[in-house]
Design an enzyme around this catalytic site. Structure first.
Site, PDB file in Angstrom:
ATOM      1  N   PHE A 131       0.864  -1.185   0.000  1.00 44.47           N
ATOM      2  CA  PHE A 131       0.000   0.000   0.000  1.00 44.47           C
ATOM      3  C   PHE A 131       0.895   1.228   0.000  1.00 44.47           C
ATOM      4  CE2 PHE A 131      -2.280   3.573   1.713  1.00 44.47           C
ATOM      5  CZ  PHE A 131      -3.502   3.493   1.073  1.00 44.47           C
ATOM      6  N   ASP A 216       9.298   2.889   1.491  1.00 46.04           N
ATOM      7  CA  ASP A 216       8.132   3.624   1.966  1.00 46.04           C
ATOM      8  C   ASP A 216       8.043   3.417   3.476  1.00 46.04           C
ATOM      9  OD1 ASP A 216       5.682   4.542   2.741  1.00 46.04           O
ATOM     10  OD2 ASP A 216       4.589   3.723   1.031  1.00 46.04           O
ATOM     11  N   LYS A 245       3.053  10.109   8.026  1.00 46.12           N
ATOM     12  CA  LYS A 245       2.277   9.864   9.245  1.00 46.12           C
ATOM     13  C   LYS A 245       2.818  10.487  10.545  1.00 46.12           C
ATOM     14  CE  LYS A 245      -0.658   6.257   7.629  1.00 46.12           C
ATOM     15  NZ  LYS A 245      -0.352   5.452   6.457  1.00 46.12           N
TER      16      LYS A 245
HETATM   17  C1  LIG Z   1      -0.719   5.636   4.956  1.00 51.44           C
HETATM   18  C2  LIG Z   1       0.303   5.206   3.990  1.00 51.44           C
HETATM   19  C3  LIG Z   1       0.508   5.890   2.768  1.00 51.44           C
HETATM   20  C4  LIG Z   1      -0.375   7.034   2.331  1.00 51.44           C
HETATM   21  O1  LIG Z   1      -0.321   8.113   3.196  1.00 51.44           O
HETATM   22  P1  LIG Z   1      -1.458   9.265   3.100  1.00 51.44           P
HETATM   23  O2  LIG Z   1      -0.937  10.333   4.025  1.00 51.44           O
HETATM   24  O3  LIG Z   1      -2.740   8.661   3.536  1.00 51.44           O
HETATM   25  O4  LIG Z   1      -1.493   9.715   1.688  1.00 51.44           O
HETATM   26  C5  LIG Z   1       1.543   5.478   1.966  1.00 51.44           C
HETATM   27  N1  LIG Z   1       2.335   4.446   2.307  1.00 51.44           N
HETATM   28  C6  LIG Z   1       2.163   3.767   3.455  1.00 51.44           C
HETATM   29  C7  LIG Z   1       3.087   2.647   3.788  1.00 51.44           C
HETATM   30  C8  LIG Z   1       1.140   4.109   4.327  1.00 51.44           C
HETATM   31  O5  LIG Z   1       0.959   3.416   5.457  1.00 51.44           O
END
Ligand SMILES: *Cc1c(COP(=O)(O)O)cnc(C)c1O
Length: 384
Positions: A131, A216, A245
């Protein structure tokens, strides 16, 4: 006032919501409008690592708000300069520059664009169950078909391989690959930790093929897994690292950390109006100072081990597996998780999904051992 009805009448409808109106938080606790108290193992989706209403963050925001809220990157700014230097100091080796933005998906977009720009190549490899966000580029790197299909055609050039399978990665990466993007611990896909040997192997495959190794760390960053960044567990040196986050202590913020060997990016090819705004930078500086002064990464490691141990003692035929790293913990059930999440909320514990059958716990890293005991007891009651 019926706030649930009011939101339902005017919200987009994209979100599946629990019928709870949260109005206040402190540390790992939140309260609803009727004064009911909950232990928050969602942290607003893994955002509130330093806890709700964190005093450092609240004070920094208040102070900066009456000084300068907005200052785009066509000018320099004192707080932004300090934040950039701080991010360079706490990031894995070589990540000395940053592109600042406002969310996780935007950080991923930035990384994908940088990879195409730097390599002159078009293709990306991502993992199954990944994701990476909801905008077109990040969505193109996201695996789940339900999220992708209604929005096709997506950005071309993405392929997917099984996670933790080095052979498949070896076959997928070649001299046309701009980058490989991976989570260190897959979050939304079900809390699946990447193996150290695998991640180091992927880094090596990238180096041999001249592809960028993109991590990521949007969910795993800022102490969540027991280190400041999860890639430190395995001594990884990504070329690009996406964060968001936990970065802003609750304020919307994202960044792409860029390896110094990639040099300075060419002027005007990418940007963001709000990126690097002094309000978010002040919040992030305060959040990072709190994380460091209170040694929250170490605390997450210790409490995460304790919590995993407690959950593994639960004897329930419903549990398939308990897994995690630090305070990023998943309980995979043999059934749909939804009714159990509701049952947990009724017992005063808020938790998240990670796919249909996994209950995910992302508590603030300031949570206490006693609070984790209460969470484990509630899980035991709900699952037995
Ligand atoms: C939450 C998340 C995203 C997306 O972040 P948003 O601030 O909601 O756009 C991307 N990569 C990972 C691993 C995430 O947990």
């Amino acid at each position: 006032m019926d706030y649930i009805a009011l939101e339902n009448a005017h919200t987009s409808g994209f979100y599946r919501k629990q019928p709870i109106v949260l109005v206040r938080g402190e540390g790992a606790r939140v309260w609803d409008i009727e004064g009911r108290e909950y232990i928050d193992c969602t942290s607003g989706h893994g955002v509130a690592n330093v806890g709700h209403a964190n005093p450092y963050v609240a004070e920094a925001i208040a102070r900066q708000a009456s000084r300068l809220i907005t200052c785009s990157e066509i000018f320099y700014n004192d707080v932004r300069a300090e934040l950039l230097a701080t991010l360079a100091r706490i990031s894995p080796p070589g990540l000395k520059r940053a592109f600042l933005c406002n969310s996780g998906t935007e950080a991923v977009e930035g990384a994908l664009k940088i990879a195409r720009l730097i390599t002159g190549r078009k293709n990306f490899v991502a993992a199954m169950r990944s994701f990476h966000g909801r905008t077109f580029g990040a969505l193109s790197a996201t695996w789940r078909r339900e999220y992708r299909e209604p929005f096709e055609p997506l950005v071309p050039g993405f392929s997917f391989v099984p996670f933790n399978n080095l052979e498949a990665m070896e076959k997928a990466v070649n001299k046309e690959t701009a980058g490989v993007i991976l989570e260190v611990v897959q979050g939304e896909g079900g809390v699946i930790p990447g193996k150290g040997e695998y991640l180091r192997g992927v880094q090596d495959i990238c180096r041999r093929n001249g592809a960028l190794f993109i991590l990521d760390e949007v969910q795993t960053g800022f102490g969540r897994t027991g280190k400041m960044f999860a890639c430190e567990h395995y001594g990884l040196e990504p070329d690009l690292m996406c964060v968001a986050k936990g970065l802003g202590g609750g304020v919307p913020f994202g960044a792409v950390m860029i390896h110094e060997k990639l040099g300075e990016m060419p002027k005007r090819l990418h940007g963001s109006t709000f990126g690097g705004n002094p309000l978010a930078c002040a919040a992030a500086l305060a959040a990072i100072r709190y994380l460091e002064e209170h040694e929250l990464p170490g605390r997450a490691a210790e409490l995460g081990d304790y919590f995993l141990g407690r959950l593994r003692q639960i004897n329930s035929p419903l549990i398939r597996e308990v897994r995690g790293l630090g305070l990023m913990v998943g309980v995979e059930l043999k059934k749909e998780a939804a009714p159990y999440l509701e049952a947990l909320a009724a017992k005063g514990v808020l938790a998240l999904f990670a796919g249909p059958t996994v209950i995910r716990f992302l508590p603030p890293l300031v949570i206490t051992r006693e609070e984790l005991d209460k969470v484990a007891e509630a899980v035991e009651e709900v699952l037995s």
